[in-house]
Design a protein around this motif. Structure first.
Motif, PDB file in Angstrom:
ATOM      1  N   CYS A 135      -8.479 -82.046 102.043  1.00 49.29           N
ATOM      2  CA  CYS A 135      -8.237 -81.064 103.358  1.00 49.29           C
ATOM      3  C   CYS A 135      -7.062 -79.682 102.801  1.00 49.29           C
ATOM      4  CB  CYS A 135      -7.705 -81.595 104.886  1.00 49.29           C
ATOM      5  SG  CYS A 135      -5.677 -82.186 103.844  1.00 49.29           S
ATOM      6  N   CYS A 178      -4.500 -83.446  98.812  1.00 52.94           N
ATOM      7  CA  CYS A 178      -6.361 -83.546  99.278  1.00 52.94           C
ATOM      8  C   CYS A 178      -7.497 -83.162  99.034  1.00 52.94           C
ATOM      9  CB  CYS A 178      -5.698 -83.624 100.379  1.00 52.94           C
ATOM     10  SG  CYS A 178      -6.754 -85.119 101.751  1.00 52.94           S
ATOM     11  N   CYS A 182      -4.823 -85.688 107.030  1.00 49.08           N
ATOM     12  CA  CYS A 182      -6.146 -86.439 107.325  1.00 49.08           C
ATOM     13  C   CYS A 182      -6.733 -87.498 107.443  1.00 49.08           C
ATOM     14  CB  CYS A 182      -7.575 -85.033 106.690  1.00 49.08           C
ATOM     15  SG  CYS A 182      -7.697 -85.488 105.227  1.00 49.08           S
ATOM     16  N   CYS A 191      -3.569 -89.486 102.609  1.00 50.51           N
ATOM     17  CA  CYS A 191      -3.235 -87.865 103.291  1.00 50.51           C
ATOM     18  C   CYS A 191      -2.685 -88.359 104.250  1.00 50.51           C
ATOM     19  CB  CYS A 191      -4.419 -87.061 102.939  1.00 50.51           C
ATOM     20  SG  CYS A 191      -4.044 -85.649 104.042  1.00 50.51           S
TER      21      CYS A 191
HETATM   22 ZN   LIG Z   1      -6.559 -84.570 103.497  1.00 50.79          ZN
END
Ligand SMILES: [Zn+2]
Length: 188
Positions: free
Chosen positions: A102, A99, A135, A132
């Motif tokens: 994050c 990601c 997040c 994701c």
């Molecule tokens: Zn993420």
């Protein structure tokens, strides 16, 4: 002998006329800098690529490597600039992308449905989108972070068995390809 390659690939689709123009533009960029030259001794098994390292190939490398002269003698050190769509697979390097927000790994659907989304991307031209788990960020697979995940697109530039390419050099190739681009580092 193990081999490696680095491919810079355009992910956004282009019409065939524009695709040809982009290929010519990339060739001109690399020829003008002396990074490639025409391979006048093409051989399907030995030197299959249309292009080979040019007189200034060193400027493409991230830093001087002591095996550069050996690289010039490598059986396949060619460069391909295909205009047809291909799937670029990292082979032994394969790992899910991360990601960009994050740094969590791609969700399990990435691995569990790998064959399905890859086939749909190849045949229907639909780049998959993943969300994701950690997040909630969502994005097309080519917008996730990484160089060791499969990508599909055209045109592309593949360097076979070259030393690590400098970021400035790959940035110039990405600009010449235009649109969204990605990098696949393969090893096999
Ligand atoms: Zn993420």
């Amino acid at each position: 002998m193990s081999e490696h390659s680095v491919t810079v690939v355009r992910l956004d689709s282009v019409l065939s006329a524009e695709c040809e123009e982009i290929v010519v533009g990339v060739q001109e960029l690399l020829l003008a800098r002396g990074v490639i030259r025409l391979n006048d001794r093409r051989d399907a098994l030995w030197q299959p690529s249309e292009w080979k390292p040019g007189p200034a190939a060193r400027i493409a490398a991230v830093e001087p490597v002591d095996w550069f002269d050996a690289f010039l003698d490598t059986a396949n050190n060619g460069v391909d600039i295909p205009d047809e769509r291909h799937a670029y697979h990292p082979v032994e390097n394969d790992e899910a992308p991360r990601c960009p927000r994050c740094a969590a790994g791609a969700p399990t659907t990435y691995t569990h449905c790998y064959g399905d989304w890859l086939e749909e991307w190849m045949t229907a031209g639909r780049e998959p989108l993943f969300t994701c788990d950690r997040c909630g960020w969502s994005g097309l697979v080519g917008d996730w972070t990484g160089q060791f995940s499969v990508l599909i697109g055209a045109p592309a530039v593949t360097f076979h068995n070259w030393p690590p390419l400098s970021p400035a050099f790959t940035t110039d190739i990405r600009a010449a390809l235009g649109g969204r681009t990605g990098i696949v580092a393969s090893h096999w």
